[in-house]
Design a protein around this motif. Sequence first.
Motif, PDB file in Angstrom:
ATOM      1  N   UNK A 184       0.471 -10.551 -20.358  1.00 15.15           N
ATOM      2  CA  UNK A 184      -0.897 -10.047 -21.354  1.00 15.15           C
ATOM      3  C   UNK A 184      -2.395 -10.201 -20.443  1.00 15.15           C
ATOM      4  N   UNK A 185      -2.614 -10.736 -20.105  1.00 18.90           N
ATOM      5  CA  UNK A 185      -3.590 -11.519 -19.344  1.00 18.90           C
ATOM      6  C   UNK A 185      -3.744 -10.484 -17.886  1.00 18.90           C
ATOM      7  N   UNK A 186      -2.516 -10.744 -16.992  1.00 17.17           N
ATOM      8  CA  UNK A 186      -1.672  -9.260 -15.695  1.00 17.17           C
ATOM      9  C   UNK A 186      -2.192  -7.979 -16.621  1.00 17.17           C
ATOM     10  N   UNK A 187      -1.918  -7.632 -18.056  1.00 14.23           N
ATOM     11  CA  UNK A 187      -1.815  -6.539 -18.352  1.00 14.23           C
ATOM     12  C   UNK A 187      -3.357  -6.013 -18.806  1.00 14.23           C
ATOM     13  N   UNK A 188      -4.302  -6.862 -18.514  1.00 13.62           N
ATOM     14  CA  UNK A 188      -5.546  -6.675 -19.453  1.00 13.62           C
ATOM     15  C   UNK A 188      -6.593  -6.484 -18.278  1.00 13.62           C
ATOM     16  N   UNK A 189      -5.973  -6.815 -17.551  1.00  8.52           N
ATOM     17  CA  UNK A 189      -7.281  -7.461 -16.213  1.00  8.52           C
ATOM     18  C   UNK A 189      -7.267  -6.520 -15.278  1.00  8.52           C
ATOM     19  N   UNK A 190      -8.531  -5.733 -14.892  1.00 11.28           N
ATOM     20  CA  UNK A 190      -8.500  -4.529 -13.906  1.00 11.28           C
ATOM     21  C   UNK A 190      -8.678  -5.347 -12.135  1.00 11.28           C
ATOM     22  N   UNK A 191      -7.985  -4.153 -11.656  1.00 13.88           N
ATOM     23  CA  UNK A 191      -7.624  -4.465 -10.201  1.00 13.88           C
ATOM     24  C   UNK A 191      -9.086  -5.100  -9.172  1.00 13.88           C
ATOM     25  N   UNK A 192      -9.606  -4.545  -9.616  1.00 12.53           N
ATOM     26  CA  UNK A 192     -10.764  -5.168  -8.496  1.00 12.53           C
ATOM     27  C   UNK A 192     -11.014  -7.033  -8.926  1.00 12.53           C
ATOM     28  N   UNK A 193     -10.934  -7.584 -10.393  1.00 14.01           N
ATOM     29  CA  UNK A 193     -11.073  -9.005 -11.342  1.00 14.01           C
ATOM     30  C   UNK A 193      -9.872  -9.709 -10.642  1.00 14.01           C
ATOM     31  N   UNK A 194      -8.027  -8.859 -10.032  1.00 15.49           N
ATOM     32  CA  UNK A 194      -7.227  -9.148 -10.007  1.00 15.49           C
ATOM     33  C   UNK A 194      -7.306 -10.374  -8.694  1.00 15.49           C
ATOM     34  N   UNK A 195      -8.529  -8.791  -8.130  1.00 19.33           N
ATOM     35  CA  UNK A 195      -7.944  -9.141  -6.699  1.00 19.33           C
ATOM     36  C   UNK A 195      -9.227 -10.813  -6.247  1.00 19.33           C
ATOM     37  N   UNK A 196      -9.593 -11.379  -6.712  1.00 22.38           N
ATOM     38  CA  UNK A 196     -10.832 -12.336  -6.441  1.00 22.38           C
ATOM     39  C   UNK A 196     -10.193 -13.257  -7.425  1.00 22.38           C
ATOM     40  N   UNK A 197      -9.325 -13.796  -8.527  1.00 22.27           N
ATOM     41  CA  UNK A 197      -8.391 -14.255  -9.209  1.00 22.27           C
ATOM     42  C   UNK A 197      -8.007 -15.464  -8.390  1.00 22.27           C
ATOM     43  N   UNK A 248      -0.266  -0.051  -8.229  1.00 25.29           N
ATOM     44  CA  UNK A 248       0.813  -1.337  -8.703  1.00 25.29           C
ATOM     45  C   UNK A 248       0.074  -2.088  -9.886  1.00 25.29           C
ATOM     46  N   UNK A 249      -0.243  -1.870 -10.517  1.00 28.00           N
ATOM     47  CA  UNK A 249      -0.515  -2.270 -11.629  1.00 28.00           C
ATOM     48  C   UNK A 249      -0.020  -1.681 -12.798  1.00 28.00           C
ATOM     49  N   UNK A 250       0.108  -0.632 -12.656  1.00 26.27           N
ATOM     50  CA  UNK A 250       1.032   0.781 -12.981  1.00 26.27           C
ATOM     51  C   UNK A 250       2.280  -0.134 -13.254  1.00 26.27           C
ATOM     52  N   UNK A 251       2.839  -0.624 -12.076  1.00 24.49           N
ATOM     53  CA  UNK A 251       4.681  -1.052 -11.473  1.00 24.49           C
ATOM     54  C   UNK A 251       4.516  -2.252 -12.410  1.00 24.49           C
ATOM     55  N   UNK A 252       3.738  -2.778 -12.084  1.00 21.15           N
ATOM     56  CA  UNK A 252       2.991  -4.594 -12.603  1.00 21.15           C
ATOM     57  C   UNK A 252       3.684  -4.091 -14.456  1.00 21.15           C
ATOM     58  N   UNK A 253       3.206  -3.848 -14.555  1.00 25.69           N
ATOM     59  CA  UNK A 253       3.529  -3.493 -16.394  1.00 25.69           C
ATOM     60  C   UNK A 253       4.973  -2.865 -16.862  1.00 25.69           C
ATOM     61  N   UNK A 254       5.273  -2.430 -15.116  1.00 23.61           N
ATOM     62  CA  UNK A 254       6.648  -1.654 -15.962  1.00 23.61           C
ATOM     63  C   UNK A 254       7.893  -2.544 -15.540  1.00 23.61           C
ATOM     64  N   UNK A 255       7.468  -3.483 -14.389  1.00 25.12           N
ATOM     65  CA  UNK A 255       8.347  -4.954 -14.860  1.00 25.12           C
ATOM     66  C   UNK A 255       7.857  -5.590 -15.932  1.00 25.12           C
ATOM     67  N   UNK A 256       6.873  -5.458 -16.641  1.00 19.94           N
ATOM     68  CA  UNK A 256       7.145  -6.567 -17.607  1.00 19.94           C
ATOM     69  C   UNK A 256       7.321  -6.239 -18.733  1.00 19.94           C
TER      70      UNK A 256
END
Length: 296
Positions: A37-50, A13-21
Amino acid sequence: MADEVTGVTRNPALAELRARIRDHWDDFTPASRAVCRSLSEISPERLLYLSAAELGQASKTSNATVVRTLQSLGYAGLAELKDRVASPFQHPSRREERLRSRIESTGGDPKHVWDRVITEAIERIEFLNQHMEMDAYQEAVRLMLDAREIATYGFGANYVAAEHLTLKLRRFGRRSRCIQTAGFRLADDLLAIGSDDVVIVIAPGRLVIDAEIVIDRARAVGAGIILLSEQVIAERLADDVTVAIHVPNTVTGITAEVLTTIVTTDALAQAVAAADTERTMESAHTLESLRQQLGF
């Protein structure tokens, strides 16, 4: 070294996100680029809780900018992105890790915990609303109105939602029962399903063998089947059920698994009640009379 579940580069999902960006980068404002930039640099674990607000702070933008940027990228909102990112975390071997991340994400401060729960609850309900297919919802209501009896089934925490729906339908004057058994005893409850009945199976996160047998039995006798589940399960069983409604599951565990299911079942029950006001009011009057006889 990052593994296939937690690595930023290996989470699909993050690979797809970066492709869309990359595809939209030239069209973005400086503020949207900061969010990306923030979305590209964040880990999946941290993104789930932000939350969107926290992402806005991290990118020095705003909650609204985060939401607009995600929508420009083709997502309904942050909840949809989280839902996609969370898919690899569903494996049982990751549950302890998710529990630790969930606890640590709240920071232990009661006010922070409250804000986090409320934020996620709102996100999930908005996600439910955005993805609700009105045709499927209306077809489910029609099936329930025409049914001789409505049987509900949910395993684990979803039993609460199944019982809740059964209780409301009974109070609205509809014949309904909740299948409460499992394993060997489940067979006895399945015998009572008839061709004029509707079976509502609630299985948001996964489908256990008992739930599959309930669906198989309903199909065998020609009963209507309403499935409340995640999109992946709903799509896989599309040919096995009469109608499937997408009910997004929690990706973090911060809010209750049955939150969006309860909202959906309330909407189904209220639509059934509104379709026959006289029947609903007569049942309500009878219920009140019985309660008075019992001293309540």
